[in-house]
Structures are given as C-alpha cells and as structure tokens.
Write a protein that holds these residues in place. Structure first.
Motif, mmCIF file in Angstrom:
data_model
loop_
_atom_site.group_PDB
_atom_site.id
_atom_site.type_symbol
_atom_site.label_atom_id
_atom_site.label_comp_id
_atom_site.label_asym_id
_atom_site.label_seq_id
_atom_site.Cartn_x
_atom_site.Cartn_y
_atom_site.Cartn_z
ATOM 1 N N GLN A 196 0.637 -1.127 0.187
ATOM 2 C CA GLN A 196 -0.054 -0.009 -0.146
ATOM 3 C C GLN A 196 0.981 1.082 0.095
ATOM 4 O O GLN A 196 0.657 2.187 -0.833
ATOM 5 C CB GLN A 196 -0.961 0.123 1.331
ATOM 6 C CG GLN A 196 -2.266 -1.057 1.070
ATOM 7 C CD GLN A 196 -3.012 -0.938 2.177
ATOM 8 O OE1 GLN A 196 -2.620 -0.805 3.453
ATOM 9 N NE2 GLN A 196 -4.308 -1.248 2.078
ATOM 10 N N LYS A 197 1.974 1.144 0.683
ATOM 11 C CA LYS A 197 2.991 2.429 0.757
ATOM 12 C C LYS A 197 3.424 2.640 -0.492
ATOM 13 O O LYS A 197 3.614 3.994 -1.189
ATOM 14 C CB LYS A 197 4.100 2.255 1.682
ATOM 15 C CG LYS A 197 3.713 2.379 3.167
ATOM 16 C CD LYS A 197 4.939 2.283 4.199
ATOM 17 C CE LYS A 197 4.448 2.203 5.380
ATOM 18 N NZ LYS A 197 5.560 2.050 6.636
ATOM 19 N N ASP A 200 0.825 3.848 -2.745
ATOM 20 C CA ASP A 200 0.934 5.370 -2.420
ATOM 21 C C ASP A 200 1.820 6.195 -3.372
ATOM 22 O O ASP A 200 1.273 7.407 -3.846
ATOM 23 C CB ASP A 200 0.723 5.747 -1.051
ATOM 24 C CG ASP A 200 -0.463 5.080 -0.247
ATOM 25 O OD1 ASP A 200 -1.534 4.968 -1.094
ATOM 26 O OD2 ASP A 200 -0.311 4.965 0.855
ATOM 27 N N GLU A 201 2.873 5.827 -3.465
ATOM 28 C CA GLU A 201 4.077 6.472 -3.967
ATOM 29 C C GLU A 201 4.101 6.441 -5.723
ATOM 30 O O GLU A 201 4.356 7.278 -6.322
ATOM 31 C CB GLU A 201 5.391 6.277 -3.262
ATOM 32 C CG GLU A 201 6.548 7.327 -3.785
ATOM 33 C CD GLU A 201 7.774 6.810 -3.310
ATOM 34 O OE1 GLU A 201 8.712 7.366 -3.284
ATOM 35 O OE2 GLU A 201 7.688 5.928 -2.103
ATOM 36 N N PRO A 203 1.494 4.719 -7.916
ATOM 37 C CA PRO A 203 -0.089 4.186 -8.203
ATOM 38 C C PRO A 203 -0.057 3.235 -9.637
ATOM 39 O O PRO A 203 -0.898 2.671 -9.860
ATOM 40 C CB PRO A 203 -0.850 5.527 -8.360
ATOM 41 C CG PRO A 203 0.093 6.470 -8.579
ATOM 42 C CD PRO A 203 1.288 6.290 -8.030
#
Length: 473
Positions: A196-197, A200-201, A203
């Motif tokens: 997920q991290k 987030d950076e 996509p």
C-alpha cells in the motif's frame, strides 16, 4: 562504426592469448595490461578451464602484485577449484589494498558458505551493508536473502526483500520475489502494508497491485483481492497471472461465471495449460453444465494425458448424466494409470451396478475395502450392492466385517438391521435398529433408502415415532 564488432573482438582476444602464451614460454611479447589479464581469465573461466584461469591470474599478479582486482579474480577461480582456504587467504590480502570492492565481500560469503559457516557469511554481509549504499547495498541484501534461503531462515528472506523495497520501491526482482515469500511465510498483513505504501507513491506499479491482491488472497479477503487485481489489469492489460489469480478468487467466492471469464483470458494471453482447463471445467461442473465441464476436462486430458484424476472427472460428468457406459471408458483410462485409487474403483462399481453387471460391481467395491479397510464409503457401496443383488447372507457377513474394520461406525448397524429385515429376521432387525437410533439417528435416512417398503412395517414406524417423541420430550 565497426561492421562486425564480434569478429574484431574475437581477433583481438586471439592476439591477446598469443601474447600470453609467449609470456608463459619466455618468448618476446607485447606488454599485457591489467585489463588484458582480466580478459584472459574471463576466457578460461568461460571455457571451464579453471587451471589455466588460475595460472593467468597468477601471471597477472606477477606483473601487478598490488592489484586487488586480480587478487579477487584469483580467489574466484580458487573457489571454483574448491580451494576454499587459499581463496580466503587471497581475499584477505586483496582487502589490505582495497576494501571497497563489493566482490570481495560476496566471494568471502561464498567461501564461508562452502565451508558451511553460515554465521560467518551472514556476519560479513551484515557488516558490509554499513559500508555500501545504492545499487551495491541492494546487491548485498539480495545476497543475504539467498544465504537465509539456503539455510531455511525464511522470515529473514522476507525481511531482506522488504528492506530492498523500502529503499527501491520499484525494484522488479524484489517485487517478484516478495510475492512468493509473503505467501510462504504467511506475513500477509505486512505485505499489505508494504505494498500500500509503494502504491501510494507509485500508483501505476502493476506488480505492487498484484502483490497487494495476492496478500489479500492469502488472508481469504477475496473481494479486496479481486479489486486489486483489477487495478493491475487496468495498468497492464496482458497481465496473465493477475487474471489467473483473479479466476481463483472468483472460484473461492463461488462466482463461477466470473471465474470462467478470467480463466479464459489466461488462455488467450498465455500458452494453454491443463490446470486452467481443469479449473474452467470445475466451474461449469458446479454450475450444472456437465457438457461444458466435460469439454474442458477433455481439453485438460489432451495436455496432460498421464493425469488419471482428469479422466475420472470426465467420467463423473457422464455419471451425473447417467451415461454409464461412456463413464466406464474414462474410468478405464484412469485405472490404466492408477488402478488402486479408491474413488476410481467406487465410481466404476457404481457404473457396473447401473449397468446391472453386479458381479463386476462387487469386484470393484471389494478392491476398495481390500486396499483401504477403514474406508467407510467402500464398505457402504459393497453392502448396498450385495443387498441389491439379493446376496443377503453375504451382506450380513460384510456388515459385521465393516463394523470391525471401521471401529464401530454406526451406519453399519443400520445396514445390518436392514439386511436382517430383508432376511425375515424382524425381531433381530428391530433390536439393531433401536441400537442404531440410540447411537446415531441421522443414519435413519440411509436405512430407509435401502428398502423404502420398510415403512409399511408398523413396528419400525412405532419405534421411529417413539424415539422421535422421546427426543422432543
């Protein structure tokens, strides 16, 4: 621009090797540079002539005695020749002249692993991590992950890959590897947080979306997994593994139509595989479309003719349509590969019963109880068959054998009772039925199925009613 660089490089190498041979024999020769010795060692290394490679490294060190690079090349050859202690000594000498060459630490690690000193190998790599950064640090982390893998410290493999991705979130090698290790170690929650991290950076990283989906799938969160696979497919529409896993997720949710669509996309994007056709067949099977199920199972058998289970699955679709003769052909195919499998013999026995080939049915059911005497299904099928054929004394005998073999499974008390009734031994049959009702009344349905006319027996009806009334009270 050179017209044939490969040919020119080859000629240069041949000239260099001639100069090297002149050096060895004491004849006059052109001066050989340090880089040239590197090429000579490469040549012998690539042809697995490690003795010559070692001589070339030693000749190079005679001319360039302070070359840490040539020392490292020599150590590499010594390692290939399994001269581990000499290799280690050479590497320690090299370190005195240059301690910043990453190959020094990688080769030291290889030596200690060859000497079965894992702790030393780990110690060297961990210390080296403090010294290097960027691509070289990532290379050391991959090495460390491999060491942990070899010694089955699998959680530490995951930790190394996680560190790599924290430093380089788009590292494809780490992304591909961590997907496997997330599943293998069961660290799905951490996998979800990590990816997920990354998303987030970045996509549009389809591998991160795929890994996120796989981690959800590992936790049986199939709806979330499907959503993530959908994102991966939007980014990379030919991502066949995403379709494959999505098909499995739909299948787990019993959404068979959607599973078929995803799995057919796999067949469109990649080479046909028996497991994909089998999965599609399973979906149609569960949807009650036995003809389509059979079509796909047969496709799977063409790709994997030695898989007896696939032949069995084809047979089952025929059995569900009561095409007993057709079913036997595929069961024969399955049993040519694996004769003693209980399910195959049970199915063949069932077909024989419906084809009124009772003696053959008894033979197949008998195979099951001989090979697997504790198999309840085998005994049930055999006794049912004996009762249907009116071999009642044999059925009675086999009920007693089944009770012993299966350590008093209560179903066989009901079968014993039913057989006694059919033999006209109503008093004994009633006693056994009462015993069965006390222990496991759920089997009453099977008792009645053996002889539905038993419900015309007032004593049986009274016993069942009395028992049910007592249970309600």
């Amino acid at each position: 621009m050179r017209e044939n660089p490969y040919h020119e490089d080859r000629e240069e190498l041949q000239a260099l090797l001639r100069q090297y041979q002149n050096l060895k024999t004491g004849r006059s020769h052109a001066f050989i540079e340090e880089d040239d010795f590197d090429r000579i060692i490469d040549h012998y290394d690539e042809t697995d002539d490690f003795a010559e490679a070692l001589m070339a490294a030693e000749s190079g060190l005679e001319q360039f005695p302070y070359s840490s690079h040539l020392m490292i090349r020599k150590a590499d050859v010594l390692l290939a020749l399994r001269k581990y202690h000499e290799a280690l000594e050479t590497l320690e000498n090299a370190e005195l002249y240059d301690s910043t060459d990453i190959n020094l630490f990688i080769l030291k690690t290889d030596v200690y692993l060859a000497l079965d000193q894992q702790d030393k190998a780990v110690e060297i790599l961990v210390a080296a991590l403090e010294q290097f950064e960027g691509e070289e640090r990532l290379e050391l982390l991959f090495e460390l992950a491999d060491v942990y893998d070899d010694y089955e410290e699998f959680d530490k493999v995951f930790d190394c890959l996680k560190l790599i991705l924290e430093e380089d979130p788009n590292n494809e090698e780490a992304l591909y590897k961590i997907c496997f290790w997330t599943d293998f170690t069961g660290r799905n929650e951490e996998g979800i947080q990590l990816h997920q991290k990354i998303i987030d950076e970045f996509p549009y990283n389809e591998i991160a979306w795929f890994n996120l989906a796989a981690a959800y799938q590992g936790l049986k969160l199939y709806e979330k997994a499907i959503d993530a696979y959908q994102y991966a497919i939007v980014i990379e529409e030919k991502f066949d593994y995403a379709y494959r896993n999505m098909g499995d997720a739909y299948l787990r949710l019993r959404k068979y139509k959607e599973a078929i669509e995803a799995l057919e996309k796999v067949l469109e994007l990649s080479r046909p595989e028996d497991v994909i056709y089998e999965a599609i067949g399973h979906c149609y099977h569960r949807m009650g479309n036995f003809a389509q199920a059979r079509f796909n199972y047969k496709k799977a058998t063409h790709l994997n003719p030695d898989d007896s289970r696939l032949q069995y699955k084809v047979a089952v679709t025929y059995m569900l349509e009561e095409q007993w003769q057709q079913a036997t052909k595929h069961l024969e195919n399955a049993m040519r590969i694996h004769r003693a499998v209980a399910d195959f013999n049970l199915a063949m026995g069932e077909c024989m019963m419906h084809l009124n080939r009772i003696k053959e049915a008894i033979q197949y059911f008998g195979n099951v109880v001989r090979n697997k005497p504790k198999n309840q299904a085998g005994w049930e099928a055999l006794i049912r068959c004996l009762i249907k054929a009116d071999y009642l004394e044999e059925a009675l005998e086999h009920c007693l054998l089944a009770i012993t073999a299966t350590v008093n499974k209560p179903i066989f008390i009901f079968y014993y009772s039913a057989t006694l009734f059919q033999l006209g031994k109503s008093k004994e049959g009633l006693l056994q039925l009462e015993k069965g009702m006390e222990i496991a009344p759920k089997h009453l349905k099977k008792f009645i199925e053996l002889n539905p006319s038993i419900l015309q027996n007032n004593q049986v009806v009274d016993l069942v009613a009395r028992y049910k009334k007592g249970r309600k009270g």
